[in-house]
Design a protein around this motif. Structure first.
Motif, PDB file in Angstrom:
ATOM      1  N   ALA A   2      12.222  19.112 -38.209  1.00 16.19           N
ATOM      2  CA  ALA A   2      13.298  20.098 -38.003  1.00 16.19           C
ATOM      3  C   ALA A   2      14.611  19.381 -37.688  1.00 16.19           C
ATOM      4  N   VAL A   3      14.536  18.321 -36.886  1.00 17.07           N
ATOM      5  CA  VAL A   3      15.754  17.588 -36.514  1.00 17.07           C
ATOM      6  C   VAL A   3      16.280  16.806 -37.724  1.00 17.07           C
ATOM      7  N   ALA A   4      15.389  16.125 -38.436  1.00 16.15           N
ATOM      8  CA  ALA A   4      15.820  15.282 -39.568  1.00 16.15           C
ATOM      9  C   ALA A   4      16.411  16.115 -40.700  1.00 16.15           C
ATOM     10  N   THR A   5      15.863  17.324 -40.915  1.00 15.80           N
ATOM     11  CA  THR A   5      16.386  18.165 -42.005  1.00 15.80           C
ATOM     12  C   THR A   5      17.519  19.067 -41.518  1.00 15.80           C
ATOM     13  N   TRP A   6      17.598  19.263 -40.198  1.00 14.16           N
ATOM     14  CA  TRP A   6      18.602  20.134 -39.583  1.00 14.16           C
ATOM     15  C   TRP A   6      18.706  21.454 -40.355  1.00 14.16           C
ATOM     16  N   SER A   7      17.543  22.072 -40.565  1.00 13.78           N
ATOM     17  CA  SER A   7      17.494  23.281 -41.393  1.00 13.78           C
ATOM     18  C   SER A   7      16.694  24.373 -40.689  1.00 13.78           C
ATOM     19  N   LEU A   8      16.988  25.634 -41.034  1.00  9.83           N
ATOM     20  CA  LEU A   8      16.215  26.743 -40.465  1.00  9.83           C
ATOM     21  C   LEU A   8      14.781  26.737 -40.971  1.00  9.83           C
ATOM     22  N   ALA A   9      14.602  26.264 -42.224  1.00  6.94           N
ATOM     23  CA  ALA A   9      13.241  26.175 -42.762  1.00  6.94           C
ATOM     24  C   ALA A   9      12.425  25.185 -41.935  1.00  6.94           C
ATOM     25  N   GLY A  10      13.025  24.034 -41.621  1.00 11.76           N
ATOM     26  CA  GLY A  10      12.338  23.035 -40.806  1.00 11.76           C
ATOM     27  C   GLY A  10      12.029  23.584 -39.420  1.00 11.76           C
ATOM     28  N   LEU A  11      13.005  24.284 -38.844  1.00 13.73           N
ATOM     29  CA  LEU A  11      12.801  24.868 -37.517  1.00 13.73           C
ATOM     30  C   LEU A  11      11.670  25.893 -37.554  1.00 13.73           C
ATOM     31  N   SER A  12      11.633  26.686 -38.636  1.00 13.48           N
ATOM     32  CA  SER A  12      10.589  27.724 -38.726  1.00 13.48           C
ATOM     33  C   SER A  12       9.201  27.082 -38.719  1.00 13.48           C
ATOM     34  N   PHE A  13       9.064  25.927 -39.349  1.00 12.77           N
ATOM     35  CA  PHE A  13       7.751  25.266 -39.379  1.00 12.77           C
ATOM     36  C   PHE A  13       7.395  24.710 -38.003  1.00 12.77           C
ATOM     37  N   ALA A  14       8.372  24.137 -37.313  1.00 10.11           N
ATOM     38  CA  ALA A  14       8.094  23.613 -35.969  1.00 10.11           C
ATOM     39  C   ALA A  14       7.676  24.757 -35.038  1.00 10.11           C
ATOM     40  N   VAL A  15       8.384  25.885 -35.129  1.00 10.45           N
ATOM     41  CA  VAL A  15       8.074  27.035 -34.267  1.00 10.45           C
ATOM     42  C   VAL A  15       6.689  27.591 -34.612  1.00 10.45           C
ATOM     43  N   PHE A  16       6.411  27.718 -35.912  1.00 11.79           N
ATOM     44  CA  PHE A  16       5.125  28.266 -36.345  1.00 11.79           C
ATOM     45  C   PHE A  16       3.964  27.357 -35.902  1.00 11.79           C
ATOM     46  N   SER A  17       4.165  26.039 -36.039  1.00 17.12           N
ATOM     47  CA  SER A  17       3.107  25.098 -35.626  1.00 17.12           C
ATOM     48  C   SER A  17       2.857  25.215 -34.125  1.00 17.12           C
ATOM     49  N   ALA A  18       3.929  25.333 -33.355  1.00 18.82           N
ATOM     50  CA  ALA A  18       3.757  25.463 -31.895  1.00 18.82           C
ATOM     51  C   ALA A  18       3.025  26.759 -31.571  1.00 18.82           C
ATOM     52  N   ALA A  19       3.388  27.860 -32.261  1.00 19.68           N
ATOM     53  CA  ALA A  19       2.743  29.153 -32.002  1.00 19.68           C
ATOM     54  C   ALA A  19       1.252  29.088 -32.336  1.00 19.68           C
ATOM     55  N   ASN A  20       0.906  28.259 -33.285  1.00 18.00           N
ATOM     56  CA  ASN A  20      -0.480  28.113 -33.718  1.00 18.00           C
ATOM     57  C   ASN A  20      -1.248  27.149 -32.808  1.00 18.00           C
TER      58      ASN A  20
END
Ligand code: NDP
Length: 249
Positions: free
Chosen positions: A200-218
């Motif tokens: 998420a930090v390296a891509t600085w994108s909402l798509a990257g952030l969505s994956f980090a958030v989803f992984s944490a939720a899982n």
């Protein structure tokens, strides 16, 4: 509104719902497998079906984007595949799961999410976000890549420790020991979370952030479930170990 934005919103909202539901109902695979979740298939095949879209689907969406031949998107593409080529094609060969099965419902939801995630992150990288070559020197890129590589190393190491707890053909469980396992029950999840925060930090994108958030939720609720399971199964389980974040949780 574009499909991209709609799916992005769907991922953020479903991450919230998933986090709350997983705190009450643990996903029925691996040590938490149980009857009553409908038809099942072999766990090795299940991993392939779930994870292949994350590698091949991502490549498909990425190379459809007009900026896919530029150096920064290509470098980030390789980073993604460092994790997902392995997870999709090699990890299912390595795991020692015997004849264990996984419910089709779990496979279907993993497959669907990985398709959406491949679309969001592949498209974001080569068509939505613009990365100039100067991004290689940006502190966000450097920090993000460093986090990603650190998380990847931890995740691979931790999964290897688990694998070596079983001989070929065995399906039982033992207490993992050594390194980060002395601090937490699930270093593989800890490493995976660091990886996707790094992404998420390296891509600085909402798509990257969505994956980090989803992984944490899982992974956070599952880490708690695994931790509680260890404590119930093994009376001599090390009492100081936390679930997933050293010294904290
Ligand atoms: P687990 O830690 O539950 O299991 C990993 C493997 O090790 C399985 O084959 C499991 O067997 C075996 N295993 C686990 N604990 C023991 C033990 N104490 N003794 C012997 N064998 C053991 O991980 P998951 O299956 O949940 O996840 C696998 C990978 O996928 C991880 O790297 C995880 O980070 C990643 N993942 C990522 C997600 C994301 O949202 N980004 C979501 C889910 C997973 P068995 O299956 O028989 O229990």
């Amino acid at each position: 509104m574009r499909l991209f934005d709609v799916l992005l919103a769907v991922v953020f909202v479903s991450a919230l719902f998933m986090f709350v539901s997983l705190m009450f109902v643990t996903a029925p695979y691996g040590r938490h497998a149980r009857a009553g979740w409908g038809p099942e298939i072999g766990s090795r095949l299940a991993w392939w079906i779930m994870e292949v879209p994350a590698s091949l689907g991502f490549a498909l969406f990425f190379f459809a984007g007009e900026h896919s031949r530029e150096p920064v998107p290509l470098a980030l593409f390789l980073l993604w595949q460092l994790h997902y080529f392995d997870r999709a094609f090699l990890y299912p060969l390595r795991i020692r799961v015997g004849r264990r099965t996984t419910p089709l419902a779990t496979v279907a939801s993993g497959f669907a999410y990985n398709c959406i995630n491949a679309f969001l992150n592949g498209t974001s990288l080569s068509a939505v976000t613009r990365y100039e070559p100067s991004w290689f020197g940006d502190p966000r890129f450097l920090l993000g890549v460093a986090l990603f590589l650190a998380g990847w190393t931890i995740n691979r190491w931790a999964d290897t420790v688990l694998r070596n707890l079983r001989r070929p053909g065995e399906t039982g469980y033992a207490i993992p020991r050594g390194g980060l396992y002395e601090a937490i029950s699930c270093p593989n999840y800890f490493g995976e979370l660091i990886e996707w925060v790094g992404w998420a930090v390296a891509t600085w994108s909402l798509a990257g952030l969505s994956f980090a958030v989803f992984s944490a939720a899982n992974l956070l609720p599952r880490a708690v479930a695994n931790h509680n399971w260890y404590q119930e199964q093994f009376p001599d389980y090390p009492p100081r170990r936390r679930a997933v974040i050293p010294f904290v949780w």
